[in-house]
Design an enzyme around this catalytic site. Structure first.
Site, PDB file in Angstrom:
ATOM      1  N   ASP A  35      15.909  -6.315 -10.038  1.00  0.00           N
ATOM      2  CA  ASP A  35      14.631  -5.731  -9.650  1.00  0.00           C
ATOM      3  C   ASP A  35      14.896  -4.549  -8.740  1.00  0.00           C
ATOM      4  OD1 ASP A  35      12.495  -6.964 -10.860  1.00  0.00           O
ATOM      5  OD2 ASP A  35      12.791  -8.785  -9.665  1.00  0.00           O
ATOM      6  N   ALA A  83      -8.874  -1.487  -4.779  1.00  0.00           N
ATOM      7  CA  ALA A  83      -8.397  -1.357  -6.158  1.00  0.00           C
ATOM      8  C   ALA A  83      -9.346  -0.474  -6.958  1.00  0.00           C
ATOM      9  CB  ALA A  83      -8.296  -2.730  -6.803  1.00  0.00           C
ATOM     10  N   THR A  86     -11.313   2.281  -5.799  1.00  0.00           N
ATOM     11  CA  THR A  86     -11.180   3.722  -5.555  1.00  0.00           C
ATOM     12  C   THR A  86      -9.735   4.168  -5.583  1.00  0.00           C
ATOM     13  OG1 THR A  86     -11.003   3.378  -3.175  1.00  0.00           O
ATOM     14  CG2 THR A  86     -13.218   3.709  -4.073  1.00  0.00           C
ATOM     15  N   ARG A  87      -8.840   3.261  -5.317  1.00  0.00           N
ATOM     16  CA  ARG A  87      -7.399   3.539  -5.210  1.00  0.00           C
ATOM     17  C   ARG A  87      -7.140   4.648  -4.167  1.00  0.00           C
ATOM     18  NH1 ARG A  87      -4.735   4.763 -10.337  1.00  0.00           N
ATOM     19  NH2 ARG A  87      -6.657   5.673 -11.045  1.00  0.00           N
ATOM     20  N   ASP A 115      11.662 -14.176  -8.409  1.00  0.00           N
ATOM     21  CA  ASP A 115      11.034 -15.074  -7.445  1.00  0.00           C
ATOM     22  C   ASP A 115       9.626 -15.498  -7.847  1.00  0.00           C
ATOM     23  OD1 ASP A 115       9.939 -12.619  -7.074  1.00  0.00           O
ATOM     24  OD2 ASP A 115      10.507 -12.408  -4.968  1.00  0.00           O
TER      25      ASP A 115
END
EC number: 7.2.2.6
Lengths: 193, 566, 677
Positions: free
Chosen positions: C302, C374, C376-377, C513
């Site tokens: 990762d 989330a 309007t970001r 994980d």
């Protein structure tokens, strides 16, 4: 399972016919057509009677012939229907004694000094028991005896031997050698002249 | 000396020149690719399939393959026994030879079926022409083809992935014979005939010799059998003294052709392997290891024969050890033949190995004890060497920190088990077969020599049997009930105790996936691998047989130097 | 646990000596065929010695006695090696067991907690855990949040947060809640908990032979059978040759030849390999996984946390045309003051470092912080007089367009440049006026590039997994020096990638994980789950890293390789030893009957007895001498296979040929000096 057995059996019979009958017979046919002399044993004739094969050695015990190598084929040696070597190992007492006896025999037959070393082929048995050849040294060593026995000059006999020395095939294959049967036949011809 | 070395060099060069294209050709034959002989051989092959009711394209798993092989070989052996028992009433028996005693017939059948061709009989006094042709010549072809088929199946196991199939046994047999063995045999036997090898069905000829004695000359269809005897690394001679007999091996040239013929197919198979795995260097590496071992053997044998025997050599001029050698081959041609025939599990001889110097005789013995992998028999050499490769890759491969793999196939417990069995079975057979013989009266009764050389004769016999070689320290009188049975059992164990594990490995490898090679994988092409492979072969053989050899040829050599005789 | 590194403390040594005797039990010995043969040989020679002692004998009794004693030592030394390897694990298991004893649990029955024995809990039960309580079993937090001391399992003293939902919901039995409370749904039956498995693993109680160990054992058994045949048949051969050899000497020869060195150390090597992993705080669920780690061809890593530091950092402000740097920095800082994300913090820090802008207090500015949503970001602040927003290029473009404005060309251009270089652009706007861009950059971990280079040399391909777009991913991949990358990765995509590599015959390792990593972890040949991860991830993987450090994978691979290398090297050493032993024993056996054999006594050993005895003693002592190597493992360096092979061949192959010549000669000199022969 049963299918496999029948397949195997059929294939076995077919391949036996191909490799065990057809192939050798075809080769025999070819051989008789193209190489009839070789295929039938490279026989040599004296007065149109077969006297042996040029490829096979013969027993020569009388003093007037060049002697072949000791042979373990058959009870008397040079049995062309019973080829065999001595199979004596290097530490065999029998071998050591036999070689010693043979050396003695060669020395006395040819009236050689103790100091002269003997070519080993003349005192040791060949692999086949049918070895047609001896080394040129082994032939030269017998020249004196032959000349005396036959009442021919030593030089003539020596020349005969020299003309019968086969050099190495293609220059490097095998060893120099003399075909004893061919030599003895030539000797007979020389003597009858 | 220089001509001797020249002979060896010419031998190697000619061998490689001929085996390389043969390897490519064989790879095509077994992969079913087009070859230049398709127009002749394809119809023959198809006809055979049709007549035998076989589907040559049907793939088999390893059990089916092994099953077919066993059935075919058992039937073949039965046929050889039957023909020997019936030869008196069968055709082509001009000498009227009687039925062969059962124990000898059984021994002969087992021995020819397994490509061993141990001969407890003397050909010219035992076997009719029909037996020589329809029983013995046939098995020369079939046993060779069997070995080739097994090797090819193993190569397929290495190259295929995620499948249970390793080919079709019938097709591999038929192709081996029709496409490879038969055409080569025809060519080689023509050469032999030109040089003087006989080929007839005439009765024996009796002649009056020059000196007035009589000599009966054995005849027969020799050339046709001689060719496949060498090409198939069979080694069963038409006559008792095999390739020492002038009718089998008349000239130094035929001698060269014979040693080349013996090595031709086994060497070609290694090239074939390289072609089939699509990495020729893999084949070169194996061949390099084989030729390295062979060169050492040949050198040792030759040197020992040149050194000679100080006991008998007294008062003789060089070369001093002509006992058991024919003049025309010379020491070089004799040493080369002895080294070749035992390296290749052929067993034909042009020299009486029993009469070689102790160390000179140890070389052939050791080559057989190593498992017949120094070139080895047709097919058998390649698959035998593969077992040692498994071993090498396993021990050495671990040292680079990866699960051992060969050509991308992981070598795991199953392969290890089968490889060990294949290596172990012949070795244990030699050791125990010989041990039983030295403690039984029947075993000791056959000895021609006493002292250490006697032990050598027995060790040689079982090494020859288990290695499917067939040559002998021929002083041992092996045509007894005891030896006929012991040797027959030895050859059967030595053959199928290897073939079945090999096929099991082929099956298990075929099922595996192939890992691509990377910088972390142990390379199986370099000179290091060649040395390691050769080293492992020698180590395993030497460690197993050193105690036995110590009491045979090694002590005999030391005693010979001291002038002791027995 | 596992942090104490002192290998041989006195207690372990004493325990190991005692264990070595217990292990003489034939039931234990038969698991190791090579040593079992030695045991039988020892019993045999003991029988002969006893018979001679009672009946009196013409033979050399002291010699036979000494051989016998050393044969027993050979067995004991091998047992000792195994016992000492097990010793450390046993000590750790002891400590773990103490935490498990007599835990009580507050089981929720009909909404009421009732005290029950922890051992009676079953899967699905729900328990309440309060401050000071030990968590009675493995489980998932279903309600509440608490700080938990996990040092009993991980050795890490800092407490960790465990809460319901998300990736921090898994708790381990035997750990202790320090503050607050949680309700835990039990996920393991008694005897199957993580702690239980850990105990059985470190104890080696359930240790099964690994595939490679089995294959090697087959090889060793094969060699043993060959030598057994060689030695057994030597008796009749010797008989034929008129040489008499006693059974005791034959047993001595056999024991010298069979691969006792590797046979005696094989299980110790395996246990020590697991132990080395434990010391690095990795729990392997099976030895098979450790071996597989040595074979790994591809590492899936990762990006975040492994290749890069966890978070992106602001590294640069790029003002729009006509806007001063200070104005941009000031606005960016104000907009980020309340932003507690690491990225927000890094903007504040950058503004402070570069433009000396001090942090200001939001309350004094009377600012209203607009957190990231989330929808309007964007995030930002509303001040009295102005509205500042920061967000992704797309979000701000949409925002300013609604206000009838456009992104200035130079900002657009700068943003493209940032994205191409692997960074993430953030755009800052005040109302409709775009002030400029902030360059957020992934920071590659120090030294990671060198690690990847090492891996490449080991023949392992590294693949970076990231959710970034391909452009960004490519840039980071190039900077970090990985071989390949997978951008816009999804759990399904990861799984497919692993399958694709496996299809090509490669062995794949990965770390993970999250619960959504579980399928990929299960598919991978080596799946290392982070201890901080979810229960599902831990179940799916075949190793758990207690430190939750994704770079650990590299060490795991090294340990796997070391394990195989140690086995191979000692096998080679063991077989190579036989050459010298033959040179010692064969002349000794035969030189009485055939003095000519003396020429092979190249070590000039004084008498046949001393030669045989020296070989036997060397054979026994070499086991002890190699115990440290077996435990430590053969040194591994990330080099090509060819170089590693050459080096190990020289050390263990050539060394194995030469060492016994020296050792046997030395022992022979000592034996003579001590008048033991």
């Amino acid at each position: 399972m049963w299918k496999q057995i029948t397949s195997a059996l059929r294939l076995l019979i077919l391949l036996t016919v191909v490799t065990g009958i057809a192939y050798p017979l075809a080769m025999t046919g070819v051989a008789q057509a193209i190489f009839p002399e070789q295929a039938n044993g490279s026989l040599v004739y004296v007065n149109d009677k077969p006297t042996g094969s040029i490829l096979l050695g013969q027993n020569f015990t009388t003093a007037k012939y060049f002697h072949s190598r000791p042979s373990s084929a058959g009870t008397d040696g040079y049995d062309a229907a019973g080829s065999s070597g001595s199979n004596l190992g290097p530490t065999s007492k029998k071998l050591v004694d036999t070689v010693k006896d043979n050396i003695e025999k060669v020395r006395s037959e040819n009236q050689l000094e103790e100091s002269v070393s003997i070519p080993s082929d003349l005192v040791m048995a060949s692999a086949s028991g049918l070895d047609p050849d001896i080394s040129p040294e082994a032939a030269y060593l017998q020249v004196n005896r032959i000349a005396n026995e036959r009442g021919i000059s030593e030089n003539e006999v020596r020349r005969l031997v020299t003309s019968h020395v086969q050099v190495r095939q293609l220059g490097f294959l095998g060893a120099e050698r003399v075909n004893v049967l061919a030599l003895n036949m030539a000797l007979d011809r020389l003597a009858s002249k | 000396m220089i001509t001797d070395v020249l002979l060896f060099i010419v031998f190697f060069v000619l061998l490689l020149l001929m085996a390389w294209p043969l390897g490519r050709y064989m790879a095509k034959v077994y992969s079913g690719e087009r070859t230049m002989f398709d127009t002749i051989f394809l119809p023959m092959e198809k006809t055979l399939y049709r007549l035998a009711g076989i589907d040559g394209a049907q793939e088999m798993n390893w059990r089916q393959y092994a099953g077919g092989l066993l059935i075919f070989n058992i039937l073949g052996m039965a046929a050889v026994v039957a023909i020997q028992e019936l030869q008196a009433i069968l055709p082509w028996n001009p000498e009227g030879l009687a039925a062969v005693p059962f124990d000898l017939a059984f021994n002969t059948a087992a021995s020819f079926m397994t490509n061993t061709n141990w001969q407890a009989y003397s050909g010219e006094t035992t076997m009719s022409y029909f037996t020589q042709m329809a029983a013995l010549t046939v098995q020369n072809f079939l046993s060779a083809a069997t070995g080739m088929a097994v090797a090819v199946a193993l190569v397929r196991g290495l190259t295929r992935k995620n499948t249970k199939h390793i080919g079709n046994f019938w097709s591999d047999m038929v192709r081996s014979i029709i496409w490879i063995l038969l055409p080569l045999s025809i060519v080689v036997s023509m050469l032999f005939m030109q040089q003087g090898v006989i080929q007839n069905l005439s009765p024996y000829v009796t002649v009056d010799t020059l000196e007035g004695g009589q000599q009966t000359i054995a005849m027969g269809p020799v050339a046709s059998q001689e060719a496949i005897k060498e090409l198939g690394t069979n080694g069963g001679g038409f006559f008792n003294t095999n390739s020492a007999h002038p009718f089998e091996n008349p000239t130094p040239l035929t001698n060269l052709v014979q040693v080349l013929s013996i090595f031709l197919i086994p060497t070609g198979m290694v090239f074939m392997f390289g072609n089939m795995v699509k990495d020729r260097r893999q084949g070169y590496a194996i061949l390099a290891a084989m030729l390295l071992l062979f060169s050492v053997s040949l050198g040792g044998l030759y040197a020992s024969e040149i050194y000679g025997n100080p006991i008998t050599g007294h008062g003789l001029s060089e070369p001093t050890n002509m006992e058991g050698k024919d003049m025309r081959f010379g020491t070089n041609g004799s040493a080369l033949f002895a080294a070749v025939t035992t390296a290749a599990s052929c067993g034909a001889v042009n020299t009486m190995h029993d009469s070689l110097t102790p160390l000179g005789g140890m070389v052939p013995m050791l080559q057989m004890m190593l498992g017949e992998v120094v070139i080895g028999g047709v097919g058998a050499g390649l698959y035998g060497m593969m077992m040692f490769i498994m071993l090498t890759v396993f021990v050495v491969g671990l040292m680079v920190g990866r699960t051992p793999e060969y050509l991308g196939k992981k070598i795991e417990a199953n392969e290890m088990k089968m490889a060990i069995i294949a290596i172990l079975i012949p070795a244990v057979t030699v050791l125990f077969g010989s041990a039983i013989s030295v403690i039984t009266e029947a075993g000791l009764a056959g000895l021609n020599n006493t002292g250490p050389h006697g032990l050598s004769e027995i060790l040689y016999a079982f090494a020859s049997a288990a290695g499917n070689n067939g040559s002998a320290f021929a002083g041992l009188s092996a045509n007894t009930l005891y030896y006929n049975l012991m040797i027959a059992v030895g050859v059967l164990i030595g053959r199928f105790g290897v073939i079945i594990p090999v096929l099991a490995i082929a099956g298990s490898l075929a099922e595996k996936r192939v890992s691509p090679p990377g910088p972390g994988t142990f390379p199986t092409t370099g000179s290091l691998f060649v040395l390691l492979l050769a080293g492992i072969v020698v180590m395993v053989g030497a460690l197993t047989f050193l105690p036995a050899l110590s009491l045979g040829p090694i002590i005999e050599h030391l005693l010979m130097l001291q002038g002791m005789t027995f | 646990m596992g942090t104490n590194s002192n290998g041989f403390n006195k207690k372990i040594l004493i325990t190991a000596c005692r264990e070595a005797l217990y292990k003489l039990n034939p039931k234990v010995q038969v698991r190791n065929p090579v040593m079992f043969i030695v045991l039988i040989g020892s019993l045999l020679t003991t029988g002969f010695v006893l018979r001679d002692a009672f009946q009196g004998s013409a033979g050399n009794t002291t010699f036979a006695l000494q051989i016998t004693v050393w044969l027993w030592f050979t067995v004991l030394f091998a047992n000792f090696a195994e016992a000492i390897a097990e010793g450390r694990g046993k000590a750790q298991a002891q400590a773990l067991r103490q935490t498990r004893t007599q835990t009580q649990a507050k089981k929720i029955i009909h909404d009421k907690p009732q005290v029950v024995e922890a051992a009676s809990l079953r899967k699905g039960d729900i328990v309440l855990v309060e401050p000071g309580d030990l968590i009675p079993s493995d489980g998932e937090v279903i309600e509440g949040m608490a700080t938990v001391d996990e040092s009993a399992v991980t050795g890490e003293s800092a407490p960790v947060i465990r809460e319901s939902g998300g990736d921090k919901s898994s708790v381990t039995g035997g750990t202790r809640v320090l503050s607050d409370w949680i309700k835990v749904a039990v996920t393991a039956n008694p005897g199957e908990t993580f702690l239980d498995r850990m105990i059985s693993l470190v104890e080696g109680a359930k240790r099964q032979k690994t595939p490679n160990e089995i294959a090697l054992t087959i090889l060793l058994v094969g060699l043993t059978i060959v030598f057994l045949a060689a030695v057994a048949t030597l008796y009749p051969y010797a008989n034929y040759s008129g040489v008499s050899i006693s059974i005791t000497v034959l047993v001595a020869l056999l024991v010298c030849l069979i691969p006792t060195t590797i046979g005696g150390l094989l299980s110790a090597i395996g246990i020590a390999g697991m132990d080395r992993l434990l010391k690095r705080n990795v729990l392997a669920m099976s030895g098979r996984a450790v071996e597989a780690a040595g074979d790994v061809d591809v590492l899936l890593l990762d990006k975040t946390g492994t290749i890069t530091l966890g978070n992106r950092m602001a590294t640069e402000f790029i003002p729009a045309a006509g806007v001063s740097m200070e104005a941009l920095a000031d606005a960016a800082q104000i907009a980020s003051l309340a932003d507690e994300t690491p990225e927000g913090r890094s903007i504040v820090v950058l503004a402070k470092q570069k433009y000396n802008l001090r942090e200001r207090d939001l309350t004094t500015l009377e600012a209203e912080f607009i957190p990231f949503s989330a929808h309007t970001r964007m995030s930002g602040v509303n001040l009295k007089d102005k509205v500042i927003r920061k967000g992704s290029v797309d979000a701000i473009q949409k925002y300013v367009r609604e206000k009838g404005s456009e992104l200035p060309e130079n900002v657009k251009f700068a943003c493209e440049g940032i994205a191409k270089s692997g960074g993430t652009p953030l755009v800052v706007t005040e109302g409709s006026k775009v002030l400029g861009a902030i360059h957020l950059k992934d920071v590659i971990k120090g030294g990671i590039k060198e690690r990847f280079k090492e891996l490449r040399q080991m023949g392992i391909k590294t693949v970076m997994i990231t959710g970034d777009n391909p452009l960004t991913a490519a840039a980071i991949a190039a900077e970090a020096g990985v071989d390949d990358f997978m951008a816009e990765a999804t759990p399904e995509g990861k799984l497919a990638l692993i399958r694709e590599y496996q299809e090509k015959g490669m062995l794949v390792a990965m770390t993970g994980d999250g619960t959504n990593d579980a399928p990929a972890l299960a598919q991978a040949d080596v799946g290392v789950a982070m201890n901080s991860g979810t229960q599902a991830a831990k179940e799916a993987g075949n190793m758990v890293d207690l430190d939750s450090n994704p770079t650990k994978l590299i060490e795991i691979v090294e340990i796997g390789k070391q394990l195989l290398m140690t086995r191979g090297s000692l096998t080679t050493f063991s077989i190579a030893n036989d050459v010298a032993k033959y040179f010692a024993i064969i002349p000794a056996l035969f030189s009485v009957a055939y003095p000519a054999f003396g020429v092979f006594n190249i070590m000039r050993l004084s008498t046949p007895e001393s030669a045989i005895l020296s070989a036997v003693i060397f054979n026994a002592l070499i086991i002890i001498a190699l115990v440290p190597l077996a435990l430590r493992g053969v040194a591994y360096q990330p080099l090509g296979a060819d170089i590693i092979l050459r080096r190990n061949l020289i050390i263990y192959g050539l060394g194995g040929l030469v060492a016994p010549f020296l050792g046997i000669k030395l022992i022979d000199i000592l034996l003579v000096a001590l008048h033991l022969v």
